[in-house]
Design a protein around this motif. Structure first.
Motif, PDB file in Angstrom:
ATOM      1  N   GLN A 133     -22.196  42.274 -24.360  1.00 31.90           N
ATOM      2  CA  GLN A 133     -21.224  43.335 -24.602  1.00 31.90           C
ATOM      3  C   GLN A 133     -21.957  44.550 -25.165  1.00 31.90           C
ATOM      4  O   GLN A 133     -22.728  44.425 -26.118  1.00 31.90           O
ATOM      5  CB  GLN A 133     -20.143  42.871 -25.584  1.00 31.90           C
ATOM      6  CG  GLN A 133     -19.350  41.663 -25.106  1.00 31.90           C
ATOM      7  CD  GLN A 133     -18.510  41.970 -23.877  1.00 31.90           C
ATOM      8  OE1 GLN A 133     -18.034  43.095 -23.701  1.00 31.90           O
ATOM      9  NE2 GLN A 133     -18.326  40.973 -23.020  1.00 31.90           N
ATOM     10  N   ASP A 152     -19.423  54.007 -18.859  1.00 34.59           N
ATOM     11  CA  ASP A 152     -18.137  53.756 -18.203  1.00 34.59           C
ATOM     12  C   ASP A 152     -17.803  54.837 -17.181  1.00 34.59           C
ATOM     13  O   ASP A 152     -16.645  55.097 -16.893  1.00 34.59           O
ATOM     14  CB  ASP A 152     -17.034  53.674 -19.259  1.00 34.59           C
ATOM     15  CG  ASP A 152     -16.975  54.929 -20.130  1.00 34.59           C
ATOM     16  OD1 ASP A 152     -17.777  55.855 -19.901  1.00 34.59           O
ATOM     17  OD2 ASP A 152     -16.132  54.972 -21.035  1.00 34.59           O
ATOM     18  N   ASN A 155     -19.583  54.787 -11.810  1.00 31.84           N
ATOM     19  CA  ASN A 155     -19.849  53.424 -11.350  1.00 31.84           C
ATOM     20  C   ASN A 155     -20.992  52.756 -12.101  1.00 31.84           C
ATOM     21  O   ASN A 155     -21.665  51.872 -11.569  1.00 31.84           O
ATOM     22  CB  ASN A 155     -20.144  53.416  -9.845  1.00 31.84           C
ATOM     23  CG  ASN A 155     -18.966  53.888  -9.022  1.00 31.84           C
ATOM     24  OD1 ASN A 155     -17.821  53.547  -9.315  1.00 31.84           O
ATOM     25  ND2 ASN A 155     -19.241  54.688  -7.995  1.00 31.84           N
ATOM     26  N   GLN A 157     -22.256  50.264 -14.944  1.00 29.88           N
ATOM     27  CA  GLN A 157     -21.710  49.123 -15.671  1.00 29.88           C
ATOM     28  C   GLN A 157     -22.821  48.429 -16.460  1.00 29.88           C
ATOM     29  O   GLN A 157     -23.875  48.087 -15.915  1.00 29.88           O
ATOM     30  CB  GLN A 157     -21.072  48.125 -14.707  1.00 29.88           C
ATOM     31  CG  GLN A 157     -20.434  46.923 -15.403  1.00 29.88           C
ATOM     32  CD  GLN A 157     -19.821  45.954 -14.419  1.00 29.88           C
ATOM     33  OE1 GLN A 157     -19.906  46.137 -13.206  1.00 29.88           O
ATOM     34  NE2 GLN A 157     -19.194  44.901 -14.930  1.00 29.88           N
ATOM     35  N   LYS A 159     -24.584  45.356 -18.052  1.00 30.37           N
ATOM     36  CA  LYS A 159     -24.600  43.930 -17.747  1.00 30.37           C
ATOM     37  C   LYS A 159     -25.036  43.087 -18.949  1.00 30.37           C
ATOM     38  O   LYS A 159     -24.371  42.125 -19.317  1.00 30.37           O
ATOM     39  CB  LYS A 159     -25.539  43.656 -16.560  1.00 30.37           C
ATOM     40  CG  LYS A 159     -25.196  44.448 -15.311  1.00 30.37           C
ATOM     41  CD  LYS A 159     -23.832  44.069 -14.766  1.00 30.37           C
ATOM     42  CE  LYS A 159     -23.819  42.664 -14.203  1.00 30.37           C
ATOM     43  NZ  LYS A 159     -22.521  42.329 -13.572  1.00 30.37           N
ATOM     44  N   ILE A 204     -28.479  47.493 -16.241  1.00 32.43           N
ATOM     45  CA  ILE A 204     -27.325  48.303 -15.843  1.00 32.43           C
ATOM     46  C   ILE A 204     -27.106  48.175 -14.341  1.00 32.43           C
ATOM     47  O   ILE A 204     -28.068  48.163 -13.563  1.00 32.43           O
ATOM     48  CB  ILE A 204     -27.556  49.780 -16.217  1.00 32.43           C
ATOM     49  CG1 ILE A 204     -27.639  49.923 -17.747  1.00 32.43           C
ATOM     50  CG2 ILE A 204     -26.465  50.680 -15.649  1.00 32.43           C
ATOM     51  CD1 ILE A 204     -28.036  51.301 -18.200  1.00 32.43           C
ATOM     52  N   GLU A 205     -25.868  48.090 -13.949  1.00 27.52           N
ATOM     53  CA  GLU A 205     -25.546  48.048 -12.522  1.00 27.52           C
ATOM     54  C   GLU A 205     -24.917  49.365 -12.099  1.00 27.52           C
ATOM     55  O   GLU A 205     -23.996  49.866 -12.749  1.00 27.52           O
ATOM     56  CB  GLU A 205     -24.588  46.891 -12.218  1.00 27.52           C
ATOM     57  CG  GLU A 205     -24.296  46.726 -10.724  1.00 27.52           C
ATOM     58  CD  GLU A 205     -23.431  45.515 -10.435  1.00 27.52           C
ATOM     59  OE1 GLU A 205     -22.281  45.697  -9.992  1.00 27.52           O
ATOM     60  OE2 GLU A 205     -23.903  44.376 -10.678  1.00 27.52           O
ATOM     61  N   GLU A 210     -29.087  46.806  -9.509  1.00 23.04           N
ATOM     62  CA  GLU A 210     -29.417  46.622 -10.922  1.00 23.04           C
ATOM     63  C   GLU A 210     -30.602  47.492 -11.323  1.00 23.04           C
ATOM     64  O   GLU A 210     -31.621  47.540 -10.637  1.00 23.04           O
ATOM     65  CB  GLU A 210     -29.737  45.162 -11.222  1.00 23.04           C
ATOM     66  CG  GLU A 210     -29.936  44.896 -12.716  1.00 23.04           C
ATOM     67  CD  GLU A 210     -30.087  43.428 -13.051  1.00 23.04           C
ATOM     68  OE1 GLU A 210     -29.126  42.842 -13.591  1.00 23.04           O
ATOM     69  OE2 GLU A 210     -31.154  42.866 -12.754  1.00 23.04           O
TER      70      GLU A 210
END
Length: 292
Positions: A133, A152, A155, A157, A159, A204-205, A210
């Protein structure tokens, strides 16, 4: 003998030692062991894959110094080839990983093996605590030192990630002596994980790809030593936050950027897995997003 059970007993009986740096002790060590002892601390491990990028400059190995300059033209970060004082990491990945995997998250270990190790390099590695998190990761990093934005948008995200800490120094002479006394067997010693935070690494995606991003304390990152033969090309990328350095290796790409601010000196190193013609552009876009 069961190798795993022997390893488990060895790890349980490890004691933390500190190097005695008194002149008399160091002279005794030098007299007893003619070969140099070197402690190799693991740098952030960036996983990169092969990508072809048009417009890159070639002939990197023939270049004396490649790096990042500030607005005044001063070199603030450089890439150089391995030398006698900065040796390549040991090619004993499986051996090192075997011992590191026995640790609990948040522990660190020093590993010495004489096999293919004429320089007597001691590898120091930790097993970091992985946070899945972003808020948990940020809670363990001083935001006034390492500013991690909310991931956020566009796109992007989060991980997983981990904090990088300063690691204690092992008793190098004891490790080498113990290995000699045990017919050249690998020897391990737990070392303390200190409170000093060196940086943070995030996976990070973005657009189903990745990326690995490390935000590090810039004062410790003035020079990166690497195998220049594996660096195929490079070029400077101009961003609104200053120049960045794009490196193409045999197995992929890295983007590096360093601030020149005495109040918040940071070094960014990021990479991408997989093959994609848009890889370089996405690395730059990701850097711009993190720095905004």
């Amino acid at each position: 003998m069961n190798r795993d059970s022997g390893l488990e007993r060895q790890l349980k009986n490890i004691e933390i030692h500190y190097i005695d740096v008194r002149e008399q002790v160091m002279e005794q060590i030098a007299a007893k062991h003619e070969k140099r002892r070197r402690i190799r601390y693991s740098k952030p491990q960036i996983i990169i894959a092969s990508i072809a990028v048009a417009g890159l400059l070639t002939g990197f190995a023939a270049t004396a110094v490649v790096g990042i300059h500030n607005e005044q033209g001063k070199l603030i970060f450089s890439i150089r080839g391995f030398n006698d004082d900065n040796l390549p990491p040991l090619e004993q990945v499986e051996v090192v990983d075997q011992y590191v995997n026995q640790l609990q998250p948040g522990e660190a270990i020093a590993i010495y093996s004489p096999v293919n190790n004429p320089e007597n390099i001691i590898t120091v590695r930790d097993k970091p605590i992985i946070y899945e998190q972003l808020e948990m990761l940020k809670a363990n990093v001083p935001q006034d030192q390492f500013d991690i934005p909310a991931l956020d948008a566009n796109n992007i995200q989060f991980k997983r990630g981990y904090v990088q800490y300063e690691l204690g120094r092992p008793d190098s002479s004891r490790l080498i002596d113990e290995s000699i006394q045990n017919d050249g067997k690998t020897v391990v010693e737990k070392v303390p994980v200190l409170d000093q935070i060196l940086g943070v690494t995030m996976f990070i995606e973005m657009e189903n790809q990745e990326y690995i991003v490390s935000i590090l304390e810039g004062s410790r990152w003035q020079t990166l030593y690497t195998d220049l033969e594996k660096v195929k090309a490079h070029r400077t990328i101009v961003t609104e936050h200053g120049d960045a350095l794009l490196i193409e290796r045999e197995d992929g790409q890295q983007l590096m950027w360093k601030s020149d601010d005495g109040q918040q000196d940071l070094f960014y190193e990021m990479s991408v897995q997989g093959k994609s013609e848009a890889g370089a552009d996405r690395l730059v876009a990701l850097l711009q997003f993190l720095l905004k």
